[in-house]
Design a protein around this motif. Structure first.
Motif, PDB file in Angstrom:
ATOM      1  N   PHE A  28      -5.017  16.317  -8.752  1.00 27.44           N
ATOM      2  CA  PHE A  28      -5.236  15.669  -7.466  1.00 27.44           C
ATOM      3  C   PHE A  28      -4.941  14.190  -7.637  1.00 27.44           C
ATOM      4  O   PHE A  28      -4.942  13.669  -8.754  1.00 27.44           O
ATOM      5  CB  PHE A  28      -6.700  15.891  -7.038  1.00 27.44           C
ATOM      6  N   ALA A  29      -4.691  13.503  -6.557  1.00 27.76           N
ATOM      7  CA  ALA A  29      -4.497  12.043  -6.544  1.00 27.76           C
ATOM      8  C   ALA A  29      -3.368  11.606  -7.468  1.00 27.76           C
ATOM      9  O   ALA A  29      -3.534  10.718  -8.297  1.00 27.76           O
ATOM     10  CB  ALA A  29      -5.799  11.324  -6.892  1.00 27.76           C
ATOM     11  N   GLY A  30      -2.231  12.260  -7.317  1.00 29.73           N
ATOM     12  CA  GLY A  30      -1.070  11.872  -8.113  1.00 29.73           C
ATOM     13  C   GLY A  30      -1.252  12.103  -9.603  1.00 29.73           C
ATOM     14  O   GLY A  30      -0.663  11.401 -10.416  1.00 29.73           O
ATOM     15  N   PHE A  85     -13.889  12.083  -1.356  1.00 27.73           N
ATOM     16  CA  PHE A  85     -12.999  10.935  -1.307  1.00 27.73           C
ATOM     17  C   PHE A  85     -11.545  11.382  -1.318  1.00 27.73           C
ATOM     18  O   PHE A  85     -11.208  12.394  -1.905  1.00 27.73           O
ATOM     19  CB  PHE A  85     -13.242  10.004  -2.499  1.00 27.73           C
ATOM     20  N   GLY A  86     -10.697  10.582  -0.715  1.00 31.57           N
ATOM     21  CA  GLY A  86      -9.271  10.865  -0.701  1.00 31.57           C
ATOM     22  C   GLY A  86      -8.594  10.346  -1.956  1.00 31.57           C
ATOM     23  O   GLY A  86      -9.198   9.668  -2.785  1.00 31.57           O
ATOM     24  N   PRO A  87      -7.301  10.643  -2.103  1.00 34.94           N
ATOM     25  CA  PRO A  87      -6.565  10.253  -3.309  1.00 34.94           C
ATOM     26  C   PRO A  87      -6.495   8.742  -3.522  1.00 34.94           C
ATOM     27  O   PRO A  87      -6.487   8.278  -4.659  1.00 34.94           O
ATOM     28  CB  PRO A  87      -5.179  10.850  -3.104  1.00 34.94           C
ATOM     29  N   LYS A 120     -11.552   1.210   8.284  1.00 35.72           N
ATOM     30  CA  LYS A 120     -11.156   2.606   8.256  1.00 35.72           C
ATOM     31  C   LYS A 120     -11.918   3.317   7.130  1.00 35.72           C
ATOM     32  O   LYS A 120     -11.914   2.885   5.986  1.00 35.72           O
ATOM     33  CB  LYS A 120      -9.647   2.700   8.018  1.00 35.72           C
ATOM     34  N   ARG A 121     -12.561   4.442   7.459  1.00 37.13           N
ATOM     35  CA  ARG A 121     -13.321   5.206   6.484  1.00 37.13           C
ATOM     36  C   ARG A 121     -12.366   6.052   5.644  1.00 37.13           C
ATOM     37  O   ARG A 121     -11.554   6.782   6.177  1.00 37.13           O
ATOM     38  CB  ARG A 121     -14.304   6.098   7.231  1.00 37.13           C
ATOM     39  N   GLN A 122     -12.465   5.944   4.304  1.00 35.10           N
ATOM     40  CA  GLN A 122     -11.569   6.678   3.419  1.00 35.10           C
ATOM     41  C   GLN A 122     -12.278   7.831   2.718  1.00 35.10           C
ATOM     42  O   GLN A 122     -11.893   8.242   1.635  1.00 35.10           O
ATOM     43  CB  GLN A 122     -10.969   5.736   2.396  1.00 35.10           C
ATOM     44  N   TYR A 123     -13.325   8.330   3.317  1.00 34.41           N
ATOM     45  CA  TYR A 123     -14.025   9.488   2.778  1.00 34.41           C
ATOM     46  C   TYR A 123     -14.532  10.313   3.944  1.00 34.41           C
ATOM     47  O   TYR A 123     -14.563   9.866   5.070  1.00 34.41           O
ATOM     48  CB  TYR A 123     -15.180   9.068   1.866  1.00 34.41           C
ATOM     49  N   ASP A 167      -7.437   4.017  -6.855  1.00 35.86           N
ATOM     50  CA  ASP A 167      -8.000   2.673  -6.939  1.00 35.86           C
ATOM     51  C   ASP A 167      -9.053   2.579  -8.046  1.00 35.86           C
ATOM     52  O   ASP A 167      -9.099   1.605  -8.795  1.00 35.86           O
ATOM     53  CB  ASP A 167      -8.636   2.253  -5.607  1.00 35.86           C
ATOM     54  N   PHE A 168      -9.909   3.595  -8.158  1.00 34.73           N
ATOM     55  CA  PHE A 168     -10.941   3.617  -9.193  1.00 34.73           C
ATOM     56  C   PHE A 168     -10.309   3.616 -10.582  1.00 34.73           C
ATOM     57  O   PHE A 168     -10.744   2.880 -11.475  1.00 34.73           O
ATOM     58  CB  PHE A 168     -11.842   4.848  -9.020  1.00 34.73           C
ATOM     59  N   CYS A 169      -9.264   4.421 -10.776  1.00 36.00           N
ATOM     60  CA  CYS A 169      -8.594   4.481 -12.075  1.00 36.00           C
ATOM     61  C   CYS A 169      -7.966   3.137 -12.435  1.00 36.00           C
ATOM     62  O   CYS A 169      -8.099   2.671 -13.569  1.00 36.00           O
ATOM     63  CB  CYS A 169      -7.533   5.584 -12.082  1.00 36.00           C
ATOM     64  N   ILE A 170      -7.306   2.517 -11.484  1.00 38.77           N
ATOM     65  CA  ILE A 170      -6.678   1.216 -11.739  1.00 38.77           C
ATOM     66  C   ILE A 170      -7.745   0.168 -12.073  1.00 38.77           C
ATOM     67  O   ILE A 170      -7.627  -0.556 -13.059  1.00 38.77           O
ATOM     68  CB  ILE A 170      -5.830   0.774 -10.526  1.00 38.77           C
ATOM     69  N   LYS A 171      -8.787   0.108 -11.268  1.00 39.61           N
ATOM     70  CA  LYS A 171      -9.857  -0.875 -11.461  1.00 39.61           C
ATOM     71  C   LYS A 171     -10.544  -0.720 -12.816  1.00 39.61           C
ATOM     72  O   LYS A 171     -10.967  -1.700 -13.425  1.00 39.61           O
ATOM     73  CB  LYS A 171     -10.886  -0.737 -10.343  1.00 39.61           C
ATOM     74  N   ASN A 172     -10.646   0.515 -13.306  1.00 44.22           N
ATOM     75  CA  ASN A 172     -11.372   0.776 -14.552  1.00 44.22           C
ATOM     76  C   ASN A 172     -10.478   1.097 -15.744  1.00 44.22           C
ATOM     77  O   ASN A 172     -10.963   1.477 -16.804  1.00 44.22           O
ATOM     78  CB  ASN A 172     -12.367   1.926 -14.325  1.00 44.22           C
ATOM     79  N   GLY A 173      -9.174   0.920 -15.591  1.00 48.55           N
ATOM     80  CA  GLY A 173      -8.237   1.123 -16.689  1.00 48.55           C
ATOM     81  C   GLY A 173      -8.168   2.558 -17.184  1.00 48.55           C
ATOM     82  O   GLY A 173      -8.001   2.792 -18.385  1.00 48.55           O
TER      83      GLY A 173
END
Length: 116
Positions: free
Chosen positions: A45-47, A14-16, A1-4, A21-27
């Motif tokens: 945006f994105a919570g 990109f969607g939220p 499934k494409r998420q962008y 995911d990027f924030c979690i992965k990179n702290g």
């Protein structure tokens, strides 16, 4: 499934989920993005993991949008501060400049120049 999704000129939106995911992965707690027009000067945006800040009030002299900047204190608390558009007229700030104003963009902006 494409998420962008693709936008004009090869820009990808990109969607939220991707932002979170990027924030979690990179702290990261927050990504700050600038120079993207938003009507009220800033927009979360994105919570709350991404904030867009746009400081140019009354964009191109015709949108009557607010601007904003971010105040960041010692413990990294981020507080947006709104800059209201001037009520003195379209280009009143340019009257004191000793140079010609910056010309507006030649292409339509997706947020302000809706054709649908």
């Amino acid at each position: 499934k494409r998420q962008y999704q693709r936008r004009v000129r090869g820009i990808i939106q990109f969607g939220p989920e991707k932002v979170q995911d990027f924030c979690i992965k990179n702290g990261l707690d927050l990504i700050v993005r600038a120079h993207q027009p938003v009507m009220h000067g800033y927009e979360y945006f994105a919570g709350g993991h991404l904030v867009t800040v746009f400081s140019a009030t009354n964009y191109c002299g015709k949108h009557n949008n607010s601007g904003a900047f971010l105040s960041v204190d010692k413990d990294l608390t981020v507080v947006p501060k709104i800059i209201l558009p001037s009520s003195r007229g379209r280009n009143s700030w340019q009257e004191k400049l000793d140079r010609p104003p910056t010309p507006p963009r030649r292409h339509r902006h997706y947020l302000f120049d809706k054709t649908t």
